[in-house]
Design a protein around this motif. Structure first.
Motif, mmCIF file in Angstrom:
data_model
loop_
_atom_site.group_PDB
_atom_site.id
_atom_site.type_symbol
_atom_site.label_atom_id
_atom_site.label_comp_id
_atom_site.label_asym_id
_atom_site.label_seq_id
_atom_site.Cartn_x
_atom_site.Cartn_y
_atom_site.Cartn_z
ATOM 1 N N PHE A 68 81.960 80.103 52.899
ATOM 2 C CA PHE A 68 82.099 79.400 54.429
ATOM 3 C C PHE A 68 82.092 80.402 55.204
ATOM 4 N N ALA A 69 81.295 79.923 55.981
ATOM 5 C CA ALA A 69 80.621 81.689 56.847
ATOM 6 C C ALA A 69 80.800 81.442 58.827
ATOM 7 N N ASN A 70 80.970 82.087 59.011
ATOM 8 C CA ASN A 70 81.140 81.780 60.271
ATOM 9 C C ASN A 70 80.376 83.783 60.650
ATOM 10 N N ASP A 71 79.250 83.626 61.699
ATOM 11 C CA ASP A 71 78.977 84.794 62.070
ATOM 12 C C ASP A 71 79.552 84.504 63.769
ATOM 13 N N PRO A 72 80.259 86.038 63.694
ATOM 14 C CA PRO A 72 81.133 86.408 65.638
ATOM 15 C C PRO A 72 79.591 86.372 66.361
ATOM 16 N N THR A 73 78.320 86.792 65.987
ATOM 17 C CA THR A 73 77.638 87.369 67.513
ATOM 18 C C THR A 73 77.132 86.073 67.147
ATOM 19 N N ASP A 74 77.634 84.486 66.548
ATOM 20 C CA ASP A 74 76.798 83.389 66.772
ATOM 21 C C ASP A 74 78.210 82.274 68.521
ATOM 22 N N GLU A 75 77.852 82.167 69.218
ATOM 23 C CA GLU A 75 78.321 80.837 70.169
ATOM 24 C C GLU A 75 79.270 80.181 69.851
ATOM 25 N N TYR A 76 78.918 79.410 68.379
ATOM 26 C CA TYR A 76 79.113 77.716 67.840
ATOM 27 C C TYR A 76 79.228 78.096 66.746
ATOM 28 N N GLY A 77 81.030 77.631 66.791
ATOM 29 C CA GLY A 77 81.507 77.315 65.107
ATOM 30 C C GLY A 77 82.488 78.060 65.278
ATOM 31 N N ARG A 78 82.679 77.357 64.072
ATOM 32 C CA ARG A 78 84.255 78.997 63.904
ATOM 33 C C ARG A 78 84.791 78.234 62.137
ATOM 34 N N LEU A 79 84.434 79.507 62.021
ATOM 35 C CA LEU A 79 85.198 79.452 59.924
ATOM 36 C C LEU A 79 86.520 78.485 60.250
ATOM 37 N N GLN A 80 86.655 77.164 59.791
ATOM 38 C CA GLN A 80 88.187 76.587 59.472
ATOM 39 C C GLN A 80 87.777 75.333 58.428
ATOM 40 N N VAL A 81 88.382 75.080 57.452
ATOM 41 C CA VAL A 81 88.411 74.380 56.107
ATOM 42 C C VAL A 81 89.014 73.164 56.224
ATOM 43 N N TYR A 82 89.522 72.014 57.119
ATOM 44 C CA TYR A 82 90.307 71.475 57.255
ATOM 45 C C TYR A 82 90.450 70.934 55.959
ATOM 46 N N GLY A 83 91.565 70.701 54.972
ATOM 47 C CA GLY A 83 91.734 70.620 53.413
ATOM 48 C C GLY A 83 91.927 68.577 53.682
ATOM 49 N N PRO A 84 92.654 67.551 52.818
ATOM 50 C CA PRO A 84 92.644 66.656 53.046
ATOM 51 C C PRO A 84 94.348 66.959 52.307
ATOM 52 N N SER A 85 95.418 66.038 52.505
ATOM 53 C CA SER A 85 96.176 64.885 51.981
ATOM 54 C C SER A 85 96.306 64.274 51.260
ATOM 55 N N GLY A 86 97.686 64.199 50.833
ATOM 56 C CA GLY A 86 98.014 62.748 49.813
ATOM 57 C C GLY A 86 98.394 63.293 48.946
ATOM 58 N N PRO A 87 98.450 62.124 47.795
ATOM 59 C CA PRO A 87 99.352 62.677 46.407
ATOM 60 C C PRO A 87 98.562 62.860 45.034
ATOM 61 N N PHE A 88 97.710 63.925 45.479
ATOM 62 C CA PHE A 88 96.866 63.955 44.917
ATOM 63 C C PHE A 88 96.421 66.092 45.025
ATOM 64 N N THR A 89 96.150 66.613 43.681
ATOM 65 C CA THR A 89 96.099 67.992 44.114
ATOM 66 C C THR A 89 94.719 68.878 43.990
ATOM 67 N N PHE A 90 94.285 69.482 44.679
ATOM 68 C CA PHE A 90 93.317 69.308 45.477
ATOM 69 C C PHE A 90 93.167 70.977 44.187
ATOM 70 N N ARG A 91 91.581 70.646 44.569
ATOM 71 C CA ARG A 91 90.949 71.599 42.767
ATOM 72 C C ARG A 91 90.004 72.606 43.885
ATOM 73 N N PHE A 92 90.431 73.968 44.854
ATOM 74 C CA PHE A 92 89.544 75.232 45.379
ATOM 75 C C PHE A 92 88.826 76.053 44.309
ATOM 76 N N ALA A 93 87.811 76.476 44.346
ATOM 77 C CA ALA A 93 87.634 77.698 43.289
ATOM 78 C C ALA A 93 86.741 78.260 43.116
ATOM 79 N N ASN A 94 86.503 79.594 42.812
ATOM 80 C CA ASN A 94 85.351 80.450 43.112
ATOM 81 C C ASN A 94 84.665 80.041 45.103
#
Length: 146
Positions: A68-94
């Motif tokens: 997940f990358a964002n070049d700060p010299t580029d005016e477009y974009g934000r570095l942000q992952v909006y992750g899910p919710s609910g009754p489960f385990t969200f696995r996020f690795a490497n």
């Protein structure tokens, strides 16, 4: 009662997807799909995901070996992952976060939880394995809940 009725095993896999300068990246609700080697660069949000579920195989990751990358010299974009919710385990690795700026945080876990019809209950568990935060701008927030 062995869990094989809880979804696809093995799950579907999205491999080597590349998103750059997109407004809409992700999905509202999706289960039995794993992102492998996903690359997000300068998008309005790096990933937008409101609800998901556990994998039937008990071993797959929701997002693995990704950047997940964002070049700060580029005016477009934000570095942000909006992750899910609910009754489960969200696995996020490497996964690697690099650049900036971030929005609220690089990883906004359990977005919109508790809002009627939006993100499910607030009882999601996040398992973060081998996440590289070292290439974020030093002052930026890494994780926020909600």
């Amino acid at each position: 009662a062995d869990g094989s009725d809880n979804g696809l095993s093995p799950p579907n896999v999205v491999e080597d997807e590349f998103d750059w300068h997109n407004m809409f990246v992700g999905q509202y609700s999706m289960g039995d799909v794993s992102y492998v080697r996903y690359v997000s660069v300068n998008n309005a949000h790096s990933m937008y995901w409101k609800a998901s579920k556990n994998f039937a195989d008990g071993a797959s990751h929701h997002i693995i070996d990704s950047v997940f990358a964002n070049d700060p010299t580029d005016e477009y974009g934000r570095l942000q992952v909006y992750g899910p919710s609910g009754p489960f385990t969200f696995r996020f690795a490497n996964n690697t976060f690099l650049g900036g700026p971030v929005g609220d945080a690089a990883l906004c876990a359990g977005q919109h939880c508790g809002l009627g019809g939006a993100g499910g209950p607030c009882n999601v568990q996040y398992v973060l394995e081998g996440v590289d935060w070292s290439r974020l701008m030093a002052w930026q927030k890494k994780i926020k809940f909600g």
